[in-house]
Design a protein around this motif. Structure first.
Motif, PDB file in Angstrom:
ATOM      1  N   ARG A  53       0.703  -1.358  -0.307  1.00 45.20           N
ATOM      2  CA  ARG A  53      -0.085  -0.072   0.094  1.00 45.20           C
ATOM      3  C   ARG A  53       0.689   1.154  -0.074  1.00 45.20           C
ATOM      4  O   ARG A  53       1.204   1.737   1.174  1.00 45.20           O
ATOM      5  CB  ARG A  53      -1.035   0.055   1.160  1.00 45.20           C
ATOM      6  N   PRO A  54       1.327   1.689  -1.000  1.00 46.94           N
ATOM      7  CA  PRO A  54       2.224   2.923  -1.184  1.00 46.94           C
ATOM      8  C   PRO A  54       1.548   4.028  -0.659  1.00 46.94           C
ATOM      9  O   PRO A  54       0.465   4.359  -0.885  1.00 46.94           O
ATOM     10  CB  PRO A  54       2.513   3.130  -2.699  1.00 46.94           C
ATOM     11  N   CYS A  55       2.366   4.857  -0.043  1.00 47.99           N
ATOM     12  CA  CYS A  55       1.930   6.265   0.663  1.00 47.99           C
ATOM     13  C   CYS A  55       2.101   7.334  -0.640  1.00 47.99           C
ATOM     14  O   CYS A  55       3.157   7.621  -1.159  1.00 47.99           O
ATOM     15  CB  CYS A  55       2.530   6.543   1.587  1.00 47.99           C
ATOM     16  N   GLU A  56       0.908   7.774  -1.027  1.00 43.73           N
ATOM     17  CA  GLU A  56       0.983   8.929  -2.293  1.00 43.73           C
ATOM     18  C   GLU A  56       0.526  10.287  -1.526  1.00 43.73           C
ATOM     19  O   GLU A  56       0.852  11.162  -2.781  1.00 43.73           O
ATOM     20  CB  GLU A  56      -0.141   8.392  -3.302  1.00 43.73           C
ATOM     21  N   ALA A  57      -0.030  10.344  -0.414  1.00 44.13           N
ATOM     22  CA  ALA A  57      -0.102  11.587  -0.146  1.00 44.13           C
ATOM     23  C   ALA A  57      -0.435  11.881   1.395  1.00 44.13           C
ATOM     24  O   ALA A  57      -0.375  10.763   1.949  1.00 44.13           O
ATOM     25  CB  ALA A  57      -1.611  12.184  -0.781  1.00 44.13           C
ATOM     26  N   ASP A  58      -0.254  13.076   1.996  1.00 44.37           N
ATOM     27  CA  ASP A  58      -0.267  13.211   3.403  1.00 44.37           C
ATOM     28  C   ASP A  58      -1.948  12.689   3.872  1.00 44.37           C
ATOM     29  O   ASP A  58      -2.679  13.046   3.044  1.00 44.37           O
ATOM     30  CB  ASP A  58      -0.170  14.560   3.810  1.00 44.37           C
ATOM     31  N   ALA A  59      -2.047  12.198   4.858  1.00 43.55           N
ATOM     32  CA  ALA A  59      -3.468  12.040   5.447  1.00 43.55           C
ATOM     33  C   ALA A  59      -3.769  13.520   5.588  1.00 43.55           C
ATOM     34  O   ALA A  59      -3.180  14.521   5.999  1.00 43.55           O
ATOM     35  CB  ALA A  59      -3.340  11.228   6.722  1.00 43.55           C
ATOM     36  N   ALA A  60      -5.099  13.363   5.892  1.00 38.83           N
ATOM     37  CA  ALA A  60      -5.948  14.648   6.178  1.00 38.83           C
ATOM     38  C   ALA A  60      -5.233  15.543   7.325  1.00 38.83           C
ATOM     39  O   ALA A  60      -5.187  16.659   7.228  1.00 38.83           O
ATOM     40  CB  ALA A  60      -7.296  14.625   6.236  1.00 38.83           C
ATOM     41  N   CYS A  61      -5.027  14.800   8.568  1.00 38.84           N
ATOM     42  CA  CYS A  61      -4.664  15.608   9.666  1.00 38.84           C
ATOM     43  C   CYS A  61      -3.209  15.961   9.542  1.00 38.84           C
ATOM     44  O   CYS A  61      -2.936  16.963  10.185  1.00 38.84           O
ATOM     45  CB  CYS A  61      -4.794  14.655  10.887  1.00 38.84           C
ATOM     46  N   VAL A  62      -2.435  15.151   8.908  1.00 44.16           N
ATOM     47  CA  VAL A  62      -1.085  15.671   8.581  1.00 44.16           C
ATOM     48  C   VAL A  62      -1.067  16.900   7.841  1.00 44.16           C
ATOM     49  O   VAL A  62       0.037  17.806   7.890  1.00 44.16           O
ATOM     50  CB  VAL A  62      -0.340  14.224   7.906  1.00 44.16           C
TER      51      VAL A  62
END
Length: 377
Positions: A234-243
């Motif tokens: 599961r690649p991380c492609e963007a910041d989470a909303a809280c981050v």
């Protein structure tokens, strides 16, 4: 009738159940035969469960051995079920509170939160605080020091990175972080320092270090959930909303903190990255599953860290490490970019050194679609 044609097991409504002495009623205590797995075995076990036929047979055996069919599948419960609301929540009017305006930016919400904090707090804390060799700087401590020129985000970031390196070495082996990119941390700190030099800090959180549990997406790091394999699947492609909201306030994202693998435990013992140790006693655990986040705040490396809480994964390590742990009410924060490990009850939460810092951080990450959060008037 229950499954396989057998009579359904009927559970009486909870108010009618009497477990007192002489009642004759007892809890059923099955002999649990489910395997305990960790690390690579988790991946293999899940892979086998997902296989057609073989996985179905194995799942049936596990359910049968642990009385799942008897206690759950064949149960009839004569009580109305509980539902997660799908409508917008409404705040009940309360005294001595007021609501911020909806649609404010994260930085604007932080400013309103700071404005509502009691002005007497600083002097009271300074006078009454017990003498200790450890002084945890608050968000406001950093903001004042940056604004006055006493120090800069770059200087703080360099000291932080040195402390992380020392605490991760063989002598201490505190295992606070799973990943920490010094170049990225310094780049953020340099940008923050420039904003202070030009008199344009984004908020009081500008330049403040915030650690992020490795269950929450935060670039440039992979999100592994404390495993060796999930980051690739599961690649991380963007910041989470809280981050993303913290970044919009100028916070320096300090790295991904250690956690109990897949959040499936309360000790914080991780077979891949080591056990996050309790700064008060390195022979003790920091608790879990947000172990690293609680430990870095406890150690004074960051005033605030993000965790994720389903059944106490923020609050338990906060209690063990003597810091503030806050799980917001369901629906207050966006869960976008948070691993859906227990999506029905799990959500991002805050670990902080003081309630004041928890309030300020919460004001930054509260869901912008919500009307507002409550604040002291």
């Amino acid at each position: 009738m229950g499954l396989f044609g057998s009579s359904a097991k009927v559970y009486r409504p909870a108010p009618e159940v009497d477990l007192g002495p002489g009642s004759g009623e007892l809890y059923i205590s099955p002999n649990v035969k489910a395997p305990r797995v960790a690390g690579l075995l988790v991946k293999i076990f899940v892979w086998v469960l997902e296989m057609p036929i073989v996985g179905w047979v194995l799942l049936y055996i596990l359910k049968k051995d642990n009385l799942i069919n008897k206690l759950v599948s064949e149960a009839e419960i004569p009580e109305p079920p509980l539902f997660t609301s799908t409508h917008r929540w409404e705040d009940t009017p309360e005294q001595n509170v007021s609501l911020t305006k909806p649609g404010l930016s994260p930085a604007e919400r932080v400013r309103e939160a700071v404005d509502c904090l009691p002005t007497r707090l600083e002097s009271t804390l300074a006078a009454d605080a017990p003498q200790s060799s450890l002084k945890r700087w608050t968000i406001m401590d950093f903001s004042r020091a940056y604004s006055s020129g006493e120090t800069t985000p770059v200087q703080v970031a360099k000291r932080f990175l040195a402390a992380v390196k020392e605490s991760s070495g063989p002598t201490m082996n505190m295992a606070f972080f799973i990943s920490c990119n010094p170049e990225d941390v310094l780049k953020q700190a340099e940008e923050s320092t420039l904003r202070y030099q030009t008199g344009t800090p984004l908020s009081v959180m500008d330049g403040v270090l915030v650690a992020v549990k490795d269950e929450i997406d935060c670039l440039p790091y992979p999100t592994t959930g404390g495993t060796r394999w999930l980051g690739k699947a599961r690649p991380c492609e963007a910041d989470a909303a809280c981050v993303a909201q913290l970044r919009a306030c100028g916070a320096v994202l300090a790295g991904k903190t250690n956690m109990h693998e897949l959040g499936a435990g309360t000790s914080g013992i991780n077979p891949h990255h080591g056990s996050a140790r309790n700064p008060y006693n390195v022979g003790k655990v920091a608790g879990g599953s947000s172990s690293g986040s609680a430990a870095v705040v406890c150690a004074g490396l960051c005033p605030v860290a993000l965790g994720v809480d389903g059944g106490g994964s923020v609050r338990m390590p906060a209690a063990l490490c003597g810091v503030v742990g806050f799980k917001p009410t369901a629906g207050r924060l966006s869960n976008a970019g948070v691993l859906p490990l227990n999506w029905t009850v799990g959500m991002a939460g805050i670990l902080a050194g003081t309630v004041e810092d928890a309030v300020v951080a919460y004001s930054a990450i509260v869901d912008q679609s919500q009307p507002s959060y409550l604040r002291l008037s």
